[in-house]
Design an enzyme around this catalytic site. Structure first.
Site, PDB file in Angstrom:
ATOM      1  N   HIS A 190       4.709   0.243   0.285  1.00 46.45           N
ATOM      2  CA  HIS A 190       5.442  -0.537   1.278  1.00 46.45           C
ATOM      3  C   HIS A 190       4.591  -1.668   1.837  1.00 46.45           C
ATOM      4  O   HIS A 190       3.362  -1.684   1.653  1.00 46.45           O
ATOM      5  CB  HIS A 190       5.982   0.359   2.398  1.00 46.45           C
ATOM      6  CG  HIS A 190       4.953   1.167   3.112  1.00 46.45           C
ATOM      7  ND1 HIS A 190       4.361   2.287   2.580  1.00 46.45           N
ATOM      8  CD2 HIS A 190       4.384   1.013   4.336  1.00 46.45           C
ATOM      9  CE1 HIS A 190       3.500   2.795   3.424  1.00 46.45           C
ATOM     10  NE2 HIS A 190       3.480   2.041   4.505  1.00 46.45           N
TER      11      HIS A 190
ATOM     12  N   ARG B 272       5.637   6.132  14.184  1.00 45.17           N
ATOM     13  CA  ARG B 272       5.569   6.718  12.842  1.00 45.17           C
ATOM     14  C   ARG B 272       4.924   8.098  12.861  1.00 45.17           C
ATOM     15  O   ARG B 272       3.856   8.272  13.443  1.00 45.17           O
ATOM     16  CB  ARG B 272       4.763   5.801  11.933  1.00 45.17           C
ATOM     17  CG  ARG B 272       4.768   6.261  10.508  1.00 45.17           C
ATOM     18  CD  ARG B 272       3.992   5.327   9.647  1.00 45.17           C
ATOM     19  NE  ARG B 272       2.897   6.062   9.064  1.00 45.17           N
ATOM     20  CZ  ARG B 272       1.941   5.510   8.364  1.00 45.17           C
ATOM     21  NH1 ARG B 272       1.919   4.207   8.183  1.00 45.17           N
ATOM     22  NH2 ARG B 272       1.003   6.250   7.849  1.00 45.17           N
TER      23      ARG B 272
ATOM     24  N   HIS C  75       0.833  -1.213   0.000  1.00 38.07           N
ATOM     25  CA  HIS C  75       0.000   0.000   0.000  1.00 38.07           C
ATOM     26  C   HIS C  75       0.862   1.256   0.000  1.00 38.07           C
ATOM     27  O   HIS C  75       2.052   1.230   0.327  1.00 38.07           O
ATOM     28  CB  HIS C  75      -0.926   0.027   1.221  1.00 38.07           C
ATOM     29  CG  HIS C  75      -0.191   0.136   2.538  1.00 38.07           C
ATOM     30  ND1 HIS C  75       0.545  -0.892   3.073  1.00 38.07           N
ATOM     31  CD2 HIS C  75      -0.088   1.160   3.415  1.00 38.07           C
ATOM     32  CE1 HIS C  75       1.070  -0.522   4.217  1.00 38.07           C
ATOM     33  NE2 HIS C  75       0.716   0.733   4.450  1.00 38.07           N
TER      34      HIS C  75
ATOM     35  N   ASP D 295       0.220   5.032   1.892  1.00 37.68           N
ATOM     36  CA  ASP D 295      -0.603   5.394   3.047  1.00 37.68           C
ATOM     37  C   ASP D 295      -1.758   6.325   2.698  1.00 37.68           C
ATOM     38  O   ASP D 295      -1.595   7.268   1.919  1.00 37.68           O
ATOM     39  CB  ASP D 295       0.267   6.065   4.121  1.00 37.68           C
ATOM     40  CG  ASP D 295       1.256   5.088   4.724  1.00 37.68           C
ATOM     41  OD1 ASP D 295       0.894   3.919   4.907  1.00 37.68           O
ATOM     42  OD2 ASP D 295       2.401   5.502   4.994  1.00 37.68           O
TER      43      ASP D 295
END
Ligand code: SIN
Length: 312
Positions: free
Chosen positions: A287, A302, A117, A119
């Site tokens: 990723h 993150r 995907h 984000d």
């Protein structure tokens, strides 16, 4: 020592950029992210990001949330909004901007990001990039894979590129296709998922229980606002159909493009060590976080940075 002396003398410190794979990815040496990053140093780091799509900073000191945030702030406007369902992930205490992506040693269920995907592409303005800090890494496993979407586009036939240029696709936070792999419980050398694990994972992702989904449209081929290169922009996680076609008509071509976009030749794989920092360009790379470290704890922090304008 030479770098410290150079810094003291007010001279610019040059970073060392070591490519990780032919397609994308580089490690950066010669930067201490616990210290403020000057403009010239940041310009070199940013150039490496645009050239390599994903960069990693090994051998860092432990980072406090404020230091992590200070580095992320250099990339643009940090995202403070909560993620839409199904990503109701916790955040670091007193730092709502830091998404806490943690999987306990005893947790055999899903891990966040276990599917190809980019984000939050279900938002009108998805993320420009993410700055991730490995607070705790398993001794092995838990790598993250990345795939270069410029290469994915450039290696399609001229006919396919012509057809896709100008098309739009719908992206939906309900993950009607991409959820399959994310729902898959952990696998390791010593443990394969049981029926119980599968049921648990599936119940967490029961879309019928959550009406709160977000949907938008983006170009299937976008032009990176800074490099001006075209890349494929239809990740399996969130893209559901071409805007001018039904789901049934779209799926065979989407399925081809998803397979193509994640070809091993377009990828790199990073093995995390504690205190590593990674930054990926979410506009041109996808990723996938591997769920293969059953029995070990992994804790990633993150921070995401907003795109300035809608993908075009
Ligand atoms: C993600 O943000 O999708 C997961 C990244 C990771 O934990 O490796």
């Amino acid at each position: 020592m030479a770098k410290v002396a150079a810094r003291r003398a007010g001279k610019a410190v040059k970073i060392e950029v070591r490519p990780l794979a032919g397609a994308l990815g580089a490690q950066i040496f010669g930067v201490d992210l616990s210290r403020p990053i000057g403009d010239s140093l940041f310009a070199d780091i940013y150039k490496a990001l645009l050239n390599h799509l994903v960069i990693f900073f090994p051998e860092q000191k432990p980072l406090r949330p404020e230091q992590h945030r200070a580095f992320a702030d250099r990339f643009g406007k940090v995202d403070l909004e909560p993620f839409a369902y199904p990503f109701k992930t916790p955040t670091v205490e007193s730092h709502t901007e830091i998404l806490l992506n943690v999987k306990e040693a005893s947790d055999t269920s899903i891990n966040v990001g276990g599917f190809w995907h980019a984000d939050v592409t279900y938002r009108d303005k998805p993320h420009k990039c993410a700055v991730i800090y490995a607070k705790e890494a398993p001794p092995y496993g838990g790598d993250t894979m990345f795939a270069n979407q410029y290469l994915a586009y450039e290696t399609l036939s001229p006919g396919m590129r012509r057809m896709l240029d100008g098309m739009q696709a719908e992206h939906d936070s309900a993950m009607i296709y991409g959820g399959e792999t994310a729902r898959y419980a952990s696998v390791s050398r010593t443990r394969v998922p049981t029926q119980e694990d599968r049921k648990f994972s599936a119940s967490l992702y029961d879309t019928a229980k959550h009406a709160e989904t977000i949907r938008t449209e983006h170009p299937v081929v976008r032009t990176h606002p800074e490099t001006k290169r075209k890349c494929l922009y239809i990740n399996r996680g969130f893209a559901t159909r071409f805007s001018s076609m039904t789901k049934e008509e779209s799926l065979p071509l989407l399925e081809f493009l998803w397979q193509h976009a994640s070809r091993p030749e377009f990828s790199c794989r990073y093995r995390w060590t504690q205190d590593d920092v990674g930054v990926w360009d979410n506009r041109c790379a996808m990723h996938y976080a591997l769920n293969d470290y059953s029995g070990y704890r992994r804790e990633m922090h993150r921070i995401s940075v907003h795109e300035e304008s809608r993908p075009g």
